[in-house]
Design an enzyme around this catalytic site. Structure first.
Site, short mmCIF file in Angstrom:
data_model
loop_
_atom_site.label_atom_id
_atom_site.label_comp_id
_atom_site.label_asym_id
_atom_site.label_seq_id
_atom_site.Cartn_x
_atom_site.Cartn_y
_atom_site.Cartn_z
N GLN A 1 70.72 50.75 19.43
CA GLN A 1 70.32 50.44 20.81
C GLN A 1 70.84 49.26 21.44
OE1 GLN A 1 65.98 51.18 20.93
NE2 GLN A 1 65.98 51.05 18.76
N HIS B 1 69.26 59.63 12.41
CA HIS B 1 70.37 59.65 12.91
C HIS B 1 71.01 58.49 13.18
CE1 HIS B 1 73.28 62.80 14.87
NE2 HIS B 1 73.79 61.44 15.36
N HIS C 1 72.49 55.58 14.64
CA HIS C 1 72.38 55.11 16.20
C HIS C 1 71.98 53.51 16.12
CE1 HIS C 1 67.92 55.76 15.49
NE2 HIS C 1 67.77 55.03 16.64
N CYS D 1 71.32 64.88 17.36
CA CYS D 1 72.57 65.72 16.93
C CYS D 1 73.02 66.44 18.28
CB CYS D 1 71.89 66.65 16.07
SG CYS D 1 71.58 65.91 14.25
N CYS E 1 66.26 66.97 15.20
CA CYS E 1 66.82 65.51 15.46
C CYS E 1 67.20 65.72 16.87
CB CYS E 1 67.90 65.18 14.52
SG CYS E 1 68.63 63.61 15.00
N ASN F 1 69.15 48.94 13.85
CA ASN F 1 68.07 48.93 12.81
C ASN F 1 68.40 50.18 12.05
OD1 ASN F 1 66.66 46.80 13.59
ND2 ASN F 1 65.47 47.50 15.19
N HIS G 1 74.61 64.18 11.45
CA HIS G 1 73.24 63.65 11.19
C HIS G 1 73.04 62.73 9.74
CE1 HIS G 1 68.80 63.35 11.56
NE2 HIS G 1 68.95 63.77 10.18
#
Length: 344
Positions: A188, A184, A186, A72, A69, A173, A133
């Site tokens: 935007q 992971h 997250h 991470c 990933c 999303n 994660h």
């Protein structure tokens, strides 16, 4: 909040957000070439909508295994987008952005009859909510959720200060069904060089409502929803002192909730201290309610968006409101991977 700004090996900006001062001196040792983008913004001659074409995103990282990933921390000899061995909240420029100012070096403005395009300038950032994660936003503590809010607010202010930026949009999303390619936790942030189509429509509706009634459309919507709180037919899910979450009257998803601040604000930067303090509790409660709906974590997406392909049968397609202070920020903008394809 303590903020540390540094750079990745290819020159992209990386920002650490910590609850207290923390040394952030790890160096990105990956042999990366300078980041480049050739995004275009094409104008649909039939609707006037701006459509982003980002063919270079075809090469982005796609569903890597957990031990590879890129979000991470860098540990045990494995290098990632975040050089530190641990972090609280990290924000960095997307390596495969839909919009980037570097597009001006590769794309020239062009027009021919009804067709026109310009370089896809702007900025796309990735916001990592936690170094864990296997976690989700709903798993965060209220203190960490507040740190994420502080990071969103700081980035909103800085991105709006950039030349040519017309709209800043923070969102998350979640879930492969929605089209997420990295597991992971997250989100935007997009800094658009134009006002996105759904936002433009919402602003037009608000202007027409003001002209017809002399009142603010969002004030009226919020007042109408809060007036039903506690009644059998109420669509209100959560009613806090400073925030209200409700199912919209004309919901477009099977499960959809909008989250409004109770006091009118222009964006995240103008939230008052009380609203900022209450937000983590309300937003975490809302996300956890979604996760209790199904035996698997519910895929979520900001209202006004849609999955890039129909979800599988019996999948829990849902939408939760992206935590933006201005309710009219849903974008209805999708970066097409190449000029020959766009979501239907």
């Amino acid at each position: 909040m303590h903020k540390t700004v540094t750079e990745l090996a290819d020159g992209r900006e990386l920002i650490y957000y910590d609850a207290a001062p923390t040394p952030r001196d790890a160096v990105d040792r990956r042999p990366l070439e300078p980041a480049a983008s050739a995004s275009e913004v094409r104008i649909d001659p039939l609707t006037g909508d701006a459509v982003t074409i980002a063919a270079h995103r075809q090469g982005r990282t796609y569903h890597p295994p957990a031990d590879e990933c890129p979000l991470c921390p860098s540990r045990d000899g494995r290098l990632s987008e975040i050089p530190a061995a641990d972090y609280q909240v990290a924000v960095f420029e997307n390596r495969f952005p839909s919009l980037a100012d570097s597009s001006t070096a590769h794309v020239a403005p062009w027009s021919d009859g009804p067709y026109a395009l310009t370089p896809g300038t702007g900025r796309c950032e990735v916001v990592c909510f936690t170094s864990d994660h296997d976690a989700a936003f709903a798993d965060l503590t209220e203190e960490r959720a507040r740190l994420v809010l502080d990071a969103w607010t700081d980035r909103t202010a800085e991105l709006y200060a950039r030349p040519g930026v017309r709209q800043v949009y923070c969102f998350e999303n979640r879930g492969a069904d929605i089209g997420v390619t990295l597991g992971h936790p997250h989100g935007q942030i997009y800094a658009f060089p134009f006002t996105t189509p759904r936002t433009s429509l919402a602003l037009d509706r608000a202007a027409a409502h003001l002209a017809a009634t002399g009142r603010n459309l969002y004030d009226d919507v919020l007042a109408a929803e809060r007036a039903t709180a506690g009644k059998p037919d109420s669509r209100v899910v959560l009613a806090g002192e400073h925030w209200t979450a409700f199912v919209p009257f004309a919901a477009r998803w099977p499960y959809e909730v909008h989250l409004y601040p109770n006091r009118r604000t222009t964006d995240l930067t103008t939230l008052d201290a009380d609203a900022r303090a209450e937000f983590p509790r309300v937003y975490l409660d809302l996300l956890r309610r979604f996760d209790r709906l199904f035996p698997v974590p519910a895929p979520t997406s900001p209202p006004g968006t849609r999955p890039p392909a129909p979800p599988p049968p019996n999948s829990p397609s849902t939408s939760s409101c992206s935590p933006c202070a201005a309710p009219a920020t849903s974008s209805s903008t999708w970066p097409a991977p190449n000029p020959a394809w766009a979501p239907s």
